[in-house]
Design a protein around this motif. Sequence first.
Motif, PDB file in Angstrom:
ATOM      1  N   LEU A  39       4.039   6.120   1.954  1.00  8.66           N
ATOM      2  CA  LEU A  39       4.303   7.562   1.856  1.00  8.66           C
ATOM      3  C   LEU A  39       3.847   8.297   3.104  1.00  8.66           C
ATOM      4  O   LEU A  39       4.531   9.217   3.585  1.00  8.66           O
ATOM      5  N   LEU A  40       2.711   7.907   3.655  1.00  7.34           N
ATOM      6  CA  LEU A  40       2.221   8.527   4.880  1.00  7.34           C
ATOM      7  C   LEU A  40       3.164   8.235   6.047  1.00  7.34           C
ATOM      8  O   LEU A  40       3.421   9.115   6.880  1.00  7.34           O
ATOM      9  N   TYR A  79       6.242  10.462   5.585  1.00  2.00           N
ATOM     10  CA  TYR A  79       5.888  11.826   5.961  1.00  2.00           C
ATOM     11  C   TYR A  79       5.792  11.951   7.485  1.00  2.00           C
ATOM     12  O   TYR A  79       6.301  12.909   8.070  1.00  2.00           O
ATOM     13  N   ASP A 133       0.863  -1.179   0.000  1.00  2.00           N
ATOM     14  CA  ASP A 133       0.000   0.000   0.000  1.00  2.00           C
ATOM     15  C   ASP A 133       0.901   1.231   0.000  1.00  2.00           C
ATOM     16  O   ASP A 133       1.433   1.638   1.032  1.00  2.00           O
ATOM     17  N   TRP A 134       1.103   1.792  -1.186  1.00  4.43           N
ATOM     18  CA  TRP A 134       2.031   2.912  -1.338  1.00  4.43           C
ATOM     19  C   TRP A 134       1.567   4.142  -0.580  1.00  4.43           C
ATOM     20  O   TRP A 134       2.396   4.938  -0.122  1.00  4.43           O
ATOM     21  N   ASN A 135       0.259   4.324  -0.449  1.00  3.17           N
ATOM     22  CA  ASN A 135      -0.233   5.468   0.319  1.00  3.17           C
ATOM     23  C   ASN A 135       0.203   5.380   1.777  1.00  3.17           C
ATOM     24  O   ASN A 135       0.605   6.379   2.379  1.00  3.17           O
ATOM     25  N   MET A 136       0.148   4.179   2.330  1.00  2.00           N
ATOM     26  CA  MET A 136       0.572   4.010   3.725  1.00  2.00           C
ATOM     27  C   MET A 136       2.079   4.188   3.868  1.00  2.00           C
ATOM     28  O   MET A 136       2.552   4.746   4.864  1.00  2.00           O
TER      29      MET A 136
END
Length: 168
Positions: free
Chosen positions: A44-45, A48, A39-42
Amino acid sequence: IPFIVVRTVVVPFTSGSTVDFTTMEATTSEVIETGFTLDWNMILLAIYGIGVFIMAARFIKNLYDLRIKTSDEVSSYESYKLVLRELIQIPHSFFGRIYASKTDYQSGAIPNAVLEHEKAHLDQKHSIDILFIELLIVLMWFNPLMYLIKYSIKLNHEFLADQAVIAA
C-alpha cells in the motif's frame, strides 16, 4: 422498517466451574517459515508513493509549462504581464501573468471583458488557492473528494471574477 421484528435470544450465564489461569503452564510452539510473506503495508505504501510521484510529476510539468518561452511575445496589460503564445486556445492567468493566443489577440478576437476577467483572477489572488489545492491533490490523489473540492473552488473563482467584471 417499522414492521421488522427483531428477536433477541438471551443466553443465561451460569457461574459454575471457573478456570484457574494461574496454574496453567505456558508452552512454546515452533513456527515454520515458508519463505514467502506479503507485507501489505509495504504494498500500500508503494502504491501511494507511485501515485504521489505521478501527481508530483504532473504538477511540476504544469508549472514548467507556465514559464515564459523564447517564442512568447510579452507585453503588459495594466499592471500585469500579458504573455502571447501560439498554442493557447483559451485565455487564462496565473501569478501575475495573463496567457492568451497571439493570433487571437493581434486580430482583436479577444474582447476586453475577457482580459478584465483574467485580471480579476489575478487581483483576487486565485492562483494561491489553485496552487494550494493542487498540492493537496498531489498528497491525497486517492481521495475523490479532493477533485470535487478543486472543481468547486475553480467554479467559485469564475463566479467571483465574473462578478468583479460586471461591477466594474
